[in-house]
Design a protein around this motif. Structure first.
Motif, short mmCIF file in Angstrom:
data_model
loop_
_atom_site.label_atom_id
_atom_site.label_comp_id
_atom_site.label_asym_id
_atom_site.label_seq_id
_atom_site.Cartn_x
_atom_site.Cartn_y
_atom_site.Cartn_z
N THR A 1 -30.03 -12.76 4.82
CA THR A 1 -29.98 -14.05 4.13
C THR A 1 -28.70 -14.78 4.51
O THR A 1 -27.60 -14.24 4.33
CB THR A 1 -30.03 -13.87 2.61
OG1 THR A 1 -31.23 -13.20 2.25
CG2 THR A 1 -29.97 -15.20 1.90
N ALA B 1 -29.43 -20.42 0.04
CA ALA B 1 -29.74 -19.17 0.73
C ALA B 1 -31.03 -19.34 1.51
O ALA B 1 -32.02 -19.84 0.98
CB ALA B 1 -29.86 -18.02 -0.27
N THR C 1 -26.02 -11.99 3.60
CA THR C 1 -26.41 -10.90 2.69
C THR C 1 -27.50 -10.09 3.38
O THR C 1 -28.52 -10.65 3.78
CB THR C 1 -26.94 -11.46 1.36
OG1 THR C 1 -25.93 -12.24 0.74
CG2 THR C 1 -27.34 -10.32 0.43
N THR D 1 -26.15 -17.49 3.59
CA THR D 1 -25.71 -18.24 2.42
C THR D 1 -24.94 -19.47 2.86
O THR D 1 -24.20 -19.45 3.84
CB THR D 1 -24.83 -17.37 1.50
OG1 THR D 1 -23.71 -16.90 2.26
CG2 THR D 1 -25.62 -16.19 0.98
#
Length: 508
Positions: free
Chosen positions: A461, A470, A445, A463
């Motif tokens: 981020t 995260a 992300t 995941t």
């Protein structure tokens, strides 16, 4: 009521569960008996009040023991080739079943009463959310609990790459207790102790006398010194409580690797706990340094793993902690042993983040510190000059603290790739250095606010299905952050990037 044994392939809980329930309820009743008796003396004589409390205690203990006797009679479990079944209930029979292939944890706990009787509570879980993903056998004999743990966690032993050793990885060093008083638990326990004194005094109708007694002790003392003395008393109580809590949780601590690839944590003074983590589900480690512990050069080690129980009780038990607060060098060594690496990824040299990230933290921190000061200033201008002096005092204290914390938060920022792991670090009050296995990343992300875009920053981020789900590298240089994500898991991020200018520097 029939007590016939269940069929051969079914098992019952240990019948001493009725005795355990009766003793536990008796202890609770005994603790409540004194304030209840004192309360009843307002309407009855002392002998009558005592008789009423005794009669009520016998009734409560009898009902609890009887209910547990029914529960024992109507509960049975079975471990089959494919599934584990648990049936319980009187009028509404509840049948629950877990596939053995989905079982990830078999944890054993035993409070002091169970330990004296040689019993344990077994928690069989899949690591998913909700109580339906966990079967609880409460209680069985310790031998039966160990049998179930070995049986349900039995896996074909596989050779893992890298340097590693079997057997004991870490054992308790009593000197680690020095880190307990500097944790955030100490002031919380101090406040709880003060609240408990007031609550108990209210139960016995003596709260006014307690307040009056404290007032008499400090009648000739300036208010400022009264506050200081009371705060210090609460802190002392908190430190004592933190030491006691640490001893209860971590005494007899041992971390070991069992044949077949299972990490096992055993700990506890009065309540013993045994927590198992399959290495096949381990995706990394998180080196956590709360502020007080970090100032003494220590850190604790948490597992980043899939399949750990996520129910309320497991969270309250530090379920994913592999090593309590210990010297940082020791934590790094244990991390390397746990990950089967010659050197720990948590000690890798990290890429620092741009100066623009420092400015963002300074602005956030100063805004948080000056917000209450501004409110007090406005109220002081409208109501009383006293608030203006309070606002000035808050500013004098809060602004330097905010600046120091902001600069510390900036120095903590960093990211790197270290062999099979990506590493991210952030935080000041709670600094976290997470080493996440690159193969465990299932997505990225990328976030970039308007202010970040102007400063040339973004946050990426990773995941994952493990741990917190995260792990973020905050406020990285835009190009460096995207290159970090693209290099960490090749092929995952490239389809969403445009390459312009320098082909080696992706941009969103």
């Amino acid at each position: 009521m029939s007590t016939a044994a269940p069929p051969a392939d079914w098992h019952r809980l240990d019948p001493r569960t009725v005795l355990v329930t009766a003793l536990v309820v008796a202890g609770v009743v005994a603790g409540a008996a004194i304030p209840v008796t004192l309360g009843l003396t307002r309407w009855f004589s002392l002998p009558v009040a005592v008789l009423q409390v005794l009669a009520g205690a016998v009734l409560v203990i009898g009902v609890a023991a009887g209910a547990d006797r029914v529960r024992w009679h109507r509960t049975r479990y079975r471990v089959g080739a494919e599934r584990v079944d648990l049936h319980t209930g009187l009028l509404l029979v509840k049948r629950r079943s877990l596939a053995r292939s989905r079982i990830r944890t078999v944890d054993l706990t035993a409070n002091l009463m169970l330990r004296l009787l040689g019993l344990v509570t077994v928690r069989i879980g899949t690591g998913e959310q909700g109580s339906e993903s966990t079967l609880v056998l409460d209680p069985v004999t310790r031998a039966e609990g160990e049998r179930l743990r070995l049986l349900l966690l039995e896996r074909a032993a596989t050779a893992s790459p890298g340097v590693h050793r079997e057997g004991e990885l870490a054992v308790l060093d009593p000197r680690w207790i020095r880190y307990a008083p500097v944790s955030f638990v100490a002031p919380m326990l101090g406040g709880a102790a003060a609240g408990a004194v007031m609550q108990v005094s209210d139960w016995v109708g003596a709260q006014g006398q307690v307040i009056e007694w404290v007032g008499d002790r400090f009648r000739e003392t300036p208010l400022l010194w009264v506050i200081i003395v009371l705060v210090l008393a609460a802190l002392v109580a908190g430190v004592v409580g933190a030491l006691g809590l640490w001893i209860e949780m971590w005494w007899n601590y041992r971390l070991e690797r069992e044949p077949g690839g299972t990490l096992r944590v055993r700990r506890g003074l009065f309540t013993s706990r045994s927590i198992s983590v399959e290495e096949a589900r381990l995706r990394g480690v998180d080196l956590v340094e709360p502020l007080g512990v970090r100032l003494l050069g220590a850190a604790r080690l948490d597992a980043i793993t899939t399949g750990l129980a996520k129910d309320h009780e497991a969270k309250n038990a530090d379920h994913n902690t592999l090593l309590p607060a210990a010297p940082r060098a020791r934590a790094d060594t244990v991390a390397a042993d746990v990950l089967r690496e010659p050197g720990t990824p948590t000690g890798a040299a990290l890429t620092p983040h741009p100066r623009a990230a420092r400015g963002r933290r300074l602005r956030w921190s100063l805004a948080a510190a000056l917000g209450p000061v501004l409110i007090l200033t406005l109220l002081g201008a409208l109501l009383t000059p006293v608030l203006l002096w309070i606002a000035l005092g808050c500013a004098v204290v809060a602004v330097p603290v905010a600046v120091v914390l902001a600069l510390d938060a900036y120095r903590a920022l960093g990211h790197a790739l270290s062999g099979r792991y990506l590493v991210t670090r952030s935080g000041t009050v709670r600094r976290s250095t997470a080493a996440l296995e690159r193969a465990g990343v299932i997505g990225w992300t990328v976030k970039q606010s308007v202010f970040q875009r102007r400063a040339g920053l973004l946050s990426v981020t990773a995941t994952t299905a493990a741990g917190g789900g995260a792990y973020t590298a905050y406020d990285t240089d835009a190009s460096e952050g995207l290159a970090f994500a693209a290099d960490a898991v090749p092929g995952l991020l490239e389809p969403f990037l445009e390459r312009a200018g320098d082909p080696g520097r992706p941009r969103p």
